[in-house]
Design an enzyme around this catalytic site. Structure first.
Site, PDB file in Angstrom:
ATOM      1  N   ASP A  72      40.213  35.729  45.472  1.00  0.00           N
ATOM      2  CA  ASP A  72      39.082  34.816  45.325  1.00  0.00           C
ATOM      3  C   ASP A  72      38.881  34.443  43.863  1.00  0.00           C
ATOM      4  OD1 ASP A  72      38.246  37.506  44.846  1.00  0.00           O
ATOM      5  OD2 ASP A  72      36.142  36.907  45.061  1.00  0.00           O
ATOM      6  N   GLU A 130      36.219  39.789  45.455  1.00  0.00           N
ATOM      7  CA  GLU A 130      36.100  40.642  44.264  1.00  0.00           C
ATOM      8  C   GLU A 130      35.053  40.109  43.299  1.00  0.00           C
ATOM      9  OE1 GLU A 130      36.888  42.094  40.173  1.00  0.00           O
ATOM     10  OE2 GLU A 130      36.931  40.027  40.900  1.00  0.00           O
TER      11      GLU A 130
END
Length: 358
Positions: A72, A130
């Site tokens: 991400d 994350e």
């Protein structure tokens, strides 16, 4: 569905991975592409948990290394698709995710496909969420569902480290510090009590604070205590009865999360403090034999990691872990995020050499 060709160069693969947008909460398209790319590889067992993809060898080696990277990114701000640029004679890939941390993911994907007979067993992890609160992190979910997948003798996170080895990481705490007052019409301010004005001592303490440098196992970690957001008030003609200052504390890995909380509460003594996010740091992890072999193989001079990374998760499980990836950490989340192509190639060479060496 977007497709990833794992036979192209790591730089070209970086471009392809970055050009599949995957802002936190929207990683599925990239996770699908990764899953489709690695599933046909006969030397890997592939497991999917939500938008986290795990691929591992089962060669019966005496040691296992976990190599992980998050898929991400923070939000895009007119910095996709990726484009090439040259600066001071150096070639870069510019765009969201090139530094944090899709160049590292691209290197890992290429090596996962090509290293069919590594010197150690390898568990590759590509995970979601994350960049948001720790409880949403894909590794949090995976650890609950499949804790066996975290077994290893050493772990490497592909976080940007300028192609150097960064040991451990600082811990991360976020807290809301509140002040209270009494609402009234601003034309009759003396009737009320302004909560925003009461926040002045909070900001004064922070502006006067000198953060500590803390040495841990030979590496010096730089702490930080900063206001990152402030909110208060409901209208332009109302005296506010509430003000909230969000504070971020980056603390050295020698401090426990509990110690960090105590430090913040003591620093803001006299104010209401609510801890809203807390993740412990990780000690350098450079004393493990595999870590020393790795550092020697890539020819790196270990440095501290100032930001929090998921090395902390592995450290908490007793698995020594380091950060090693292309990209300048100071450009992570920056709108001019860009990674030198040479660093992508160098990290690939470093990992390939170490993992292939007999």
């Amino acid at each position: 569905m977007p497709e990833l060709d794992l036979t192209v160069s790591s730089a070209d693969l970086t471009r392809a991975v970055c050009d599949i947008p995957s802002v936190s909460d929207d990683e599925t398209a990239l996770a699908d592409a990764i899953f489709a790319a690695v599933s046909p590889l006969a030397h890997l067992e592939v497991i999917r948990d939500g938008d986290t993809i795990v691929a591992r060898t089962q060669l019966g080696r005496a040691q296992r290394v976990v190599i992980a990277g998050h898929i991400d990114t923070v939000p895009i701000n007119a910095n996709l698709p990726v484009r090439e640029m040259v600066e001071d004679g150096q070639e870069f890939l510019w765009g969201r995710g090139t530094v944090d941390m899709k160049a590292g993911v691209a290197v890992q994907l290429k090596l996962a496909a090509e290293l069919v007979d590594p010197r150690v067993d390898i568990t590759w992890m590509w995970y979601d969420h994350e960049e948001v609160a720790a409880e949403l992190n894909g590794l949090t979910r995976l650890a609950a569902n499949r804790p066996d997948l975290f077994a290893g003798d050493f772990a490497i996170l592909g976080e940007p480290s300028n192609g150097q080895v960064e040991g451990g990481c600082n811990g991360n705490l976020r807290a809301i510090v509140r002040t209270h007052g009494v609402r009234s019409h601003s034309a009759r301010a003396w009737i009320g009590d302004n909560a925003i004005h009461h926040a002045a001592p909070i900001l004064h303490r922070l502006s006067e604070h000198t953060p500590a440098d803390v040495e841990v196992e030979g590496l010096v970690y730089r702490e930080g205590l900063n206001a990152v957001r402030i909110s208060g008030g409901i209208a332009g003609n109302v005296i506010p009865d509430l003000c909230e200052v969000e504070v971020n504390y980056r603390f050295a890995p020698s401090r426990s999360p509990e110690e960090a909380v105590a430090i913040v509460r003591e620093f803001f003594d006299g104010f209401e403090v609510e801890v809203v996010d807390l993740a412990g740091g990780a000690r350098p992890g450079l004393d493990a034999p595999l870590a020393q072999e790795f550092v020697a193989a890539v020819g790196a001079e270990p440095r501290p990691k100032y930001g929090w990374t998921d090395v902390a998760r592995f450290s908490a499980l007793g698995v020594p872990a380091v950060n090693y990836g292309p990209g300048d950490p100071s450009l992570a989340h920056h709108d001019q995020e860009r990674v030198p192509v040479e660093q992508i190639d160098a990290v690939e060479r470093g990992l390939r050499t170490w993992l292939s060496n007999r």
